[in-house]
Design an enzyme around this catalytic site. Sequence first.
Site, PDB file in Angstrom:
ATOM      1  N   GLY A 148      41.324  50.013  40.729  1.00 16.71           N
ATOM      2  CA  GLY A 148      40.389  50.581  41.175  1.00 16.71           C
ATOM      3  C   GLY A 148      39.140  50.014  41.160  1.00 16.71           C
ATOM      4  O   GLY A 148      39.076  48.421  40.919  1.00 16.71           O
ATOM      5  N   ASP A 177      46.017  31.736  43.391  1.00 17.53           N
ATOM      6  CA  ASP A 177      47.127  32.794  42.585  1.00 17.53           C
ATOM      7  C   ASP A 177      46.707  32.979  41.204  1.00 17.53           C
ATOM      8  O   ASP A 177      46.152  32.149  40.471  1.00 17.53           O
ATOM      9  CB  ASP A 177      48.346  32.134  42.812  1.00 17.53           C
ATOM     10  CG  ASP A 177      49.410  32.996  42.291  1.00 17.53           C
ATOM     11  OD1 ASP A 177      49.623  34.158  42.697  1.00 17.53           O
ATOM     12  OD2 ASP A 177      50.135  32.630  40.990  1.00 17.53           O
ATOM     13  N   ARG A 187      43.694  30.394  48.506  1.00 16.29           N
ATOM     14  CA  ARG A 187      43.941  31.723  47.876  1.00 16.29           C
ATOM     15  C   ARG A 187      44.235  31.256  46.494  1.00 16.29           C
ATOM     16  O   ARG A 187      45.349  30.523  46.184  1.00 16.29           O
ATOM     17  CB  ARG A 187      44.998  32.332  48.517  1.00 16.29           C
ATOM     18  CG  ARG A 187      45.503  33.860  47.750  1.00 16.29           C
ATOM     19  CD  ARG A 187      46.951  34.338  48.158  1.00 16.29           C
ATOM     20  NE  ARG A 187      47.379  35.174  47.254  1.00 16.29           N
ATOM     21  CZ  ARG A 187      47.839  35.237  46.134  1.00 16.29           C
ATOM     22  NH1 ARG A 187      48.281  34.090  45.623  1.00 16.29           N
ATOM     23  NH2 ARG A 187      48.205  36.401  45.489  1.00 16.29           N
ATOM     24  N   GLU A 241      42.709  36.346  43.703  1.00 12.48           N
ATOM     25  CA  GLU A 241      43.779  37.356  43.184  1.00 12.48           C
ATOM     26  C   GLU A 241      43.499  38.080  42.145  1.00 12.48           C
ATOM     27  O   GLU A 241      43.824  37.355  41.062  1.00 12.48           O
ATOM     28  CB  GLU A 241      45.230  37.221  43.479  1.00 12.48           C
ATOM     29  CG  GLU A 241      46.092  38.084  43.176  1.00 12.48           C
ATOM     30  CD  GLU A 241      47.548  37.748  42.727  1.00 12.48           C
ATOM     31  OE1 GLU A 241      48.406  38.474  43.005  1.00 12.48           O
ATOM     32  OE2 GLU A 241      47.733  36.674  42.074  1.00 12.48           O
ATOM     33  N   LYS A 268      43.009  35.749  38.028  1.00  7.54           N
ATOM     34  CA  LYS A 268      42.756  36.630  36.735  1.00  7.54           C
ATOM     35  C   LYS A 268      43.019  36.158  35.275  1.00  7.54           C
ATOM     36  O   LYS A 268      42.448  36.429  34.316  1.00  7.54           O
ATOM     37  CB  LYS A 268      43.651  37.905  36.866  1.00  7.54           C
ATOM     38  CG  LYS A 268      43.205  39.161  35.888  1.00  7.54           C
ATOM     39  CD  LYS A 268      44.179  40.279  36.223  1.00  7.54           C
ATOM     40  CE  LYS A 268      43.983  41.462  35.276  1.00  7.54           C
ATOM     41  NZ  LYS A 268      44.812  42.656  35.501  1.00  7.54           N
ATOM     42  N   HIS A 269      43.837  35.025  35.516  1.00  7.98           N
ATOM     43  CA  HIS A 269      44.383  34.276  34.042  1.00  7.98           C
ATOM     44  C   HIS A 269      43.713  33.204  33.868  1.00  7.98           C
ATOM     45  O   HIS A 269      44.037  32.408  32.832  1.00  7.98           O
ATOM     46  CB  HIS A 269      46.060  34.160  34.291  1.00  7.98           C
ATOM     47  CG  HIS A 269      46.589  35.560  34.466  1.00  7.98           C
ATOM     48  ND1 HIS A 269      47.082  36.264  33.290  1.00  7.98           N
ATOM     49  CD2 HIS A 269      47.088  36.254  35.553  1.00  7.98           C
ATOM     50  CE1 HIS A 269      47.700  37.306  33.645  1.00  7.98           C
ATOM     51  NE2 HIS A 269      47.737  37.274  35.141  1.00  7.98           N
ATOM     52  N   HIS A 277      49.253  27.658  35.750  1.00  8.53           N
ATOM     53  CA  HIS A 277      50.275  27.388  34.811  1.00  8.53           C
ATOM     54  C   HIS A 277      51.294  26.352  35.443  1.00  8.53           C
ATOM     55  O   HIS A 277      51.055  25.979  36.606  1.00  8.53           O
ATOM     56  CB  HIS A 277      51.180  28.618  34.494  1.00  8.53           C
ATOM     57  CG  HIS A 277      51.678  29.242  35.629  1.00  8.53           C
ATOM     58  ND1 HIS A 277      50.790  30.375  36.355  1.00  8.53           N
ATOM     59  CD2 HIS A 277      52.678  29.088  36.643  1.00  8.53           C
ATOM     60  CE1 HIS A 277      51.314  30.825  37.132  1.00  8.53           C
ATOM     61  NE2 HIS A 277      52.289  30.159  37.755  1.00  8.53           N
TER      62      HIS A 277
END
Length: 466
Positions: A249, A217, A215, A244, A220-221, A109
């Site tokens: 779990g 960030d 890394r 990330e 997941k999106h 983004h």
Amino acid sequence: MNYSKSLFLSAMAACGFSGTAHADAILHAFNWSYSDVTTHAQSIAEAGYKKVLISPAMKSSGNEWWARYQPQDLRVIDSPLGNKEDLAAMIAALKAQNVDVYADVVLNHMANESWKRDDLNYPGSDVLNEYAQNASYFAKQTLFGDLTYNNLSPNDFHPEGCITNWGDPGHVQYWRLCGGAGDKGLPDLDPNHWVVSQQRLYLQALKDMGVKGFRIDAVKHMSQYQIDQVFTPDITSGMHVFGEVITSGGKGDSSYDSFLAPYLNNTNHSAYDFPLFASIRQAFSINGGMNQLHDPLAYGQALESSRSITFTITHDIPTNDGFRYQIMNESDEALAYAYILGKDGGTPLIYSDNLPDAEDRDNGRWADVWNRTDMKQMLKFHNAMQGKSMKVLHSDQCLLMFQRGKEGVVGINKCGEERSYTVDTYQNEFNWFVPYKDVLSGATETVSGQYHTFNIPARTARMYML
């Protein structure tokens, strides 16, 4: 082995990945200025760190920590943490100490600036005017591109709309991260040809400066398509890349199955080991036991060692209300560090922040963790045990004991009274008549017969090595 898997493993080998190198501990210098890292370069190396993860290097404004995760322009490094010249000086200072630099990168983004303008032209007229008025300065801070033009237009973003279904990958990957009270959210990038080309140029420019890892960030999106298009073999070759992907779990958890498992299955990246973190938190809970750390990988509650970034806390946990319940008791956190720095496998990430007073809700609790005496001693053990095999000797509700080759022994007692365990030193190979010294307390144990009893004091870790 099928043909596609063989190609995948061959590609990993071609990238020059080294399991041992990736097991080296990373200092997460969260929100440190680049000049502060430079100042501490020698001390960082002497403490035992081999890598430093820095906060995002790009054009951003605002003094809040979260402002670093709201990019205005990837073509320029200029933020309250420093500029391109500061970053270059930092990389050089750490390289002189044989310490690599990893960069946090934000590719999902751009900055939420709806409060001051309606358009999605980035970096926008205000920043372009700033570039023009300080042309000689910004020429030195430029990574790539022509700063007389906007880099992104409204055509480079997904339609406006906030994520409402956090269990649906499509919703999470194509809609915006939003706050409350009518917030329009962080403009979500569409991975079209132009966007992807600019993100590749950005990553390549950082790599050319000497950055050795990324890394990702909020990966997941990001859709798998975007990840594949941006992180090409040229970009990832020789780099340590990890994402990330926050989960609750491991296998069987819906967030793992929907988000982390696909990311691991479709890339050769590493990832934050949230499954292991959940196991650690459960083990140290009132109703949990240290036997939950006996072999969590066997039950799908930890990631494969070569792809695991292990941790006891991340920057999101103390800084976001929704994650603060995951903050561990300080004594438990220290014992958990003994576990991740004592065990074999994974890349330990040690979090140490530099938050503005107004944003530090924990009275500087993590500011000096990186240089704390016990942390340096645990790093000493970790570095000395690189490449040594691991064998769990015993686990129960209170006590976990494991061996590292025949050179090291770790005992972690979470309970309020001393615990003991007697080891068969024939069945488990030990050196006799030489002292094993605990790096934390200085206490010694000398094995002189087939059976030797280790006594681990209450709420204590022992990390013995020859």
